[in-house]
Design an enzyme around this catalytic site. Structure first.
Site: not given
Length: 248
Positions: A143, A156
């Site tokens: 990401s 995350y």
């Protein structure tokens, strides 16, 4: 000839969103697809039926990517069914967003285990088969948050940054045996996960993106088709951003 003709692909966490789109595009490009789902057998069966209706061969496996034991069994089962694995897409992932002050140890550990340890598990147990065939493409879904960080997503961001370091290490470690390893770093992709956001938040994201729109799961899937195919035969150890120019 289709781009993934005669290739067998394993996609983790494919029952919805980006993973589902990757499975669909791989079938369209001629791959045989094995995919995993964790809890929803109904979603798994639905995807299996959908992929088969597109004219391809697909089989779902219920498996917990964060479990080394499950990952080993998964790889053995896929090879037993399909005979080989040519492409792995490590897509399984979760979020448990909150400010670090409120983040529990369980919130941190579960995200790291599902998002990062799962990539290690699948890659570790699949590499023996790829080493024997002296070929393979490993694609890890990271990401842009792993590249720039994000408030409220310390767990995350750490998992996605870890994937990038892992990707580059695997590319160096396995490259001499014809195995490539790359990462895809999506930006703001419109999925079920983002559909719960209010319109003001979504619009602020769009305004920050040079292309002035959110991405579609198909945009990420197309990048994976490229990295899984022979079109990228000289590409390894790279991070391909699919973010509309958001992070430049």
């Amino acid at each position: 000839m289709k781009l993934l003709e005669n290739k067998v692909a394993l996609i983790t966490g494919a029952s919805k969103g980006i993973g589902r789109s990757i499975a669909q595009r791989f079938i369209e490009e001629g791959a045989k697809v094995a995919f995993t789902f964790l809890s929803s057998v109904e979603r798994g069966k639905s995807l299996e039926t959908e992929l088969s209706s597109l004219g391809g061969e697909a089989k779902g496996f219920q498996s917990d990517a964060s479990s080394s034991e499950d990952a080993e069994k998964l790889i053995n089962d896929v090879i037993s069914h399909f005979g080989q694995i040519d492409i792995i897409v490590n897509n399984a992932g979760i979020t448990k967003d909150t400010l670090m002050l409120r983040m529990s140890e369980e919130d941190f550990d579960s995200v790291i285990n599902t998002n990062l340890k799962s990539v290690f598990n699948t890659t570790k147990h699949a590499q023996r088969s790829m080493l024997k065939q002296r070929s393979g493409s490993i694609i890890n879904i990271s990401s842009i948050v792993g590249l720039k960080g994000n408030a409220g997503q310390a767990n995350y961001a750490a998992s996605k940054a870890g994937i990038i370091g892992f990707t580059k290490s695997v590319a160096l470690e396995l490259g001499s045996r014809g195995i490539r390893c790359n990462a895809v770093a999506p930006g703001f992709i419109e999925t079920e996960m983002t559909s719960v956001l209010d319109e003001k938040t979504v619009q602020s994201w769009r305004d920050a993106i040079p292309l002035k729109r959110g991405g579609k799961p198909e945009d990420v899937a197309n990048a994976c088709v490229y990295l899984g195919s022979d079109l990228s035969s000289y590409v390894s150890g790279q991070v391909l951003q699919v973010d509309g120019g958001l992070l430049t």
